[in-house]
Write a protein that holds these residues in place. Structure first.
Motif, PDB file in Angstrom:
ATOM      1  N   TYR A 158       0.848  -1.191   0.000  1.00 54.37           N
ATOM      2  CA  TYR A 158       0.000   0.000   0.000  1.00 54.37           C
ATOM      3  C   TYR A 158       0.890   1.250   0.000  1.00 54.37           C
ATOM      4  CZ  TYR A 158      -3.679  -3.316   0.863  1.00 54.37           C
ATOM      5  OH  TYR A 158      -4.546  -4.380   0.725  1.00 54.37           O
ATOM      6  N   GLY A 159       0.700   2.074  -1.030  1.00 50.85           N
ATOM      7  CA  GLY A 159       1.586   3.219  -1.267  1.00 50.85           C
ATOM      8  C   GLY A 159       1.598   4.251  -0.162  1.00 50.85           C
ATOM      9  N   LYS A 160       0.454   4.436   0.500  1.00 49.89           N
ATOM     10  CA  LYS A 160       0.369   5.494   1.513  1.00 49.89           C
ATOM     11  C   LYS A 160       0.782   4.995   2.903  1.00 49.89           C
ATOM     12  CE  LYS A 160      -1.146   9.042  -0.848  1.00 49.89           C
ATOM     13  NZ  LYS A 160      -0.266  10.191  -1.024  1.00 49.89           N
ATOM     14  N   LEU A 161       1.281   3.772   2.980  1.00 51.56           N
ATOM     15  CA  LEU A 161       1.783   3.262   4.259  1.00 51.56           C
ATOM     16  C   LEU A 161       3.299   3.190   4.202  1.00 51.56           C
ATOM     17  CD1 LEU A 161      -0.526   0.224   5.192  1.00 51.56           C
ATOM     18  CD2 LEU A 161      -0.869   2.614   5.685  1.00 51.56           C
ATOM     19  N   SER A 162       3.930   3.315   5.352  1.00 54.80           N
ATOM     20  CA  SER A 162       5.389   3.144   5.407  1.00 54.80           C
ATOM     21  C   SER A 162       5.687   1.646   5.308  1.00 54.80           C
ATOM     22  CB  SER A 162       5.923   3.700   6.719  1.00 54.80           C
ATOM     23  OG  SER A 162       5.509   2.876   7.782  1.00 54.80           O
ATOM     24  N   GLY A 163       6.960   1.328   5.165  1.00 55.06           N
ATOM     25  CA  GLY A 163       7.355  -0.079   5.080  1.00 55.06           C
ATOM     26  C   GLY A 163       6.924  -0.851   6.313  1.00 55.06           C
TER      27      GLY A 163
END
Lengths: 328, 266
Positions: free
Chosen positions: A103-108
């Protein structure tokens, strides 16, 4: 060590709708796998090596329970991928395409926490495991705690993808071209880690690649796959030794005429790569280079070619692959 | 694998996205006002507020802001379930979800709850101020009850949304079908167009939608009637429970079809 992956006579055919004209299409049948069989033991890295379209990803997908085979059986840790997919899912870690899948809007770290929940890890265990993996893959130094996935480089995405595959500490890892497109340091980091996971933690790893160098570096055993068939199997050294007595004549010539016609008379296996339209690199596989070399050179000179360089080499894994593919 | 862990993960996923995508957050706050304003504008242009009040039994402003808030909340929870398989396919997370041992029923029940929580809280910026302005303290209390009922209405929609999601995604070209399903649900819910005025077929179809019964409870309440209050609520819950096994099967059927074809990994 027991067998972690057992594949018996696995076959898969795709029916692809091909558009040939406006409003007209036909069904093309593609045999992706033609009854392959192999085994992977715990503590072993087995490379599935082949060109694009050879059947590597199809094999990985079947083993990951993401595709049903038409025929055959595949067992992971003793469970059938067809009959007991949920049992299999508890025992595998998978790494598919590196660029996508988070998910792009989450950090690793947030992404890893999300997948840890899906994999059924208790929050405390998940936290410990993520801390360990973030350190192991040096994701902490790269900002995995605060940087959003959409801002990651390809190398960082690959590391995160491997971290997800390792989240559950599963005994079997299925890694589909894990270093594709990576910069050399990231690729080396992943290769080293894969080797360690097998040697130190006893994991069974199936590793697909089309990079010969990488296969030789990482894998204990290699399965050469081409057009859905395993054409050869063994350690890198065994495979090289199974191309007995062969030497490779590496000849570079410059000229505008067709090269293939000149070599075809000799009834030998060869590869031609042409660069800049008149520079040809020819690799000829022969048992006794001295028997044809003089004649071959004369022929090229007679036909107006300039000889740029000539070398006689031991076969590489790439040569082995070409040899076996041609045999098949 | 506990439902709590999955729910926690979903909360983190949804709120991280929501906070980091400010435009979506602002749109969410403004939506009930925009929609209610839009419908009221047309209503006042073409009709009379008095006739509306006489026919429906509720002030049009109260009715429209409640309807907009209801539709926004219910559709958001339905949308989350319906569109999630598509967004996971697009993002590339679908293979990892299918290859995970997570219970599909627990996952899909958890998916709409985080956004739903945010939407319910938005009630404090939409219906509560309007209700309070119209009816004072009594309005505030009514607003809170309406918010509670809408929460229940949204929760009862999840299993039906799962049934629809599995079927629609199995058919293929699902986004086209979803664009038809959405307005259909919006109409049949009866929030803007009370179902007692619907033709028989509409009324029957509407009765199969769990939250439509909750909408009827809200309309009754706004009219000052409390008849069938518990029956309608029980009906909504019963329908939701009835759809649960079908919802789970529907999602698993769609996944099986995906696996037969091969889950796309690139």
């Amino acid at each position: 060590m027991g067998e972690a992956i057992v594949v018996e006579d696995l076959a898969k055919t795709y029916r692809v709708k091909k558009r040939i004209r406006f409003l007209k299409s036909h069904i093309e049948v593609v045999e992706a796998l033609r009854g392959i069989s192999f085994k992977v033991r715990y503590g072993e890295v087995v490379g599935l090596l082949g060109p694009n379209g050879a059947g590597k990803t199809t094999t990985i997908k079947i083993l990951a329970t993401l595709l049903l085979p038409d025929r055959g059986e595949a067992l992971i840790d003793g469970y059938s991928v067809v009959k007991e997919p949920n049992k299999v899912r508890e025992r595998i870690g998978i790494m598919l395409t590196v660029e996508k899948g988070f998910y792009g809007k989450l950090s690793g770290r947030e992404n890893l926490e999300y997948f840890a929940a899906l994999y059924g890890l208790e929050p405390r265990r998940a936290r410990e495991r993520i801390n360990y993996l973030v350190k192991l893959l040096e994701l902490d130094k790269l900002g995995a705690d605060y940087k959003l996935f959409e801002e990651y480089s390809l190398g960082m995405k690959a590391r995160l993808s491997l971290a997800r595959a390792l989240l559950r500490d599963a005994p079997v890892l299925l890694l589909d071209e894990p270093t594709l497109g990576l910069d050399p340091p990231s690729a080396r980091k992943i290769r080293d880690l894969v080797k360690d996971l097998a040697r130190k933690e006893g994991k069974a790893i199936l590793y697909t690649t089309h990079n010969m160098f990488e296969a030789e570096m990482v894998c204990d055993r290699i399965l050469l796959i081409n057009k859905g068939t395993i054409v050869a199997e063994g350690t890198p050294e065994e495979l090289k030794s199974r191309v007995p007595m062969l030497k490779v004549v590496n000849l570079v010539v410059r000229g505008n005429k067709k090269v293939r016609g000149l070599i075809a008379d000799y009834n030998v296996k060869y590869e031609v790569k042409t660069e800049a339209s008149d520079l040809h690199t020819i690799r000829v596989y022969v048992e006794k280079p001295e028997e044809i070399l003089g004649d071959l050179l004369k022929k090229f000179v007679r036909n107006g070619y300039d000889i740029v360089s000539i070398r006689v080499e031991e076969p590489t894994l790439e040569d082995v692959f070409i040899y076996f593919s041609r045999e098949a | 694998m506990s439902f709590y862990s999955i729910l926690r993960a979903e909360y983190k996923l949804v709120y991280s996205e929501m906070i980091r995508r400010r435009s979506a957050l602002i749109a969410m706050i403004l939506y009930p006002y925009l929609f209610a304003g839009f419908t009221l504008f047309f209503g006042y242009t073409m009709g009379s507020a008095e006739i509306f009040s006489r026919r429906i039994g509720v002030d049009p402003v109260i009715f429209m802001i409640t309807a907009s808030y209801t539709v926004m909340s219910v559709l958001a929870s339905v949308d989350d379930v319906l569109w999630r398989p598509l967004s996971d396919t697009f993002i590339g997370t679908l293979p990892y979800i299918i290859a995970s041992p997570v219970s599909r029923l627990k996952l899909y029940l958890a998916i709409p709850i985080p956004r739903l929580t945010a939407l319910i809280v938005m009630g404090f910026t939409s219906i509560i101020p309007v209700y309070t302005a119209y009816y004072g303290l009594e309005g505030l209390l009514s607003g809170l009850v309406v918010m509670g009922l809408i929460t229940l209405g949204c929760l009862t929609m999840i299993t039906l949304a799962m049934v629809i999601a599995g079927l629609v995604h199995t058919i293929g070209e699902s986004w086209r079908v979803l664009n038809i399903v959405r307005p259909l649900v919006m109409i049949l819910l009866g929030a803007y167009y009370p179902r007692i005025y619907m033709p028989l077929i509409g009324y029957v179809l509407s009765s199969l939608i769990p939250s439509s019964h909750i909408v009827e409870v809200i309309h009754n309440m706004l009219r000052g009637e409390l008849s069938n209050f518990y029956i309608l609520i029980a009906l909504a819950i019963a329908l939701a429970v009835l759809y649960a096994p079908g919802g789970n099967k529907s999602i698993l059927y769609w996944e099986k079809k995906k696996v037969r074809e091969g889950v796309k990994t690139d």
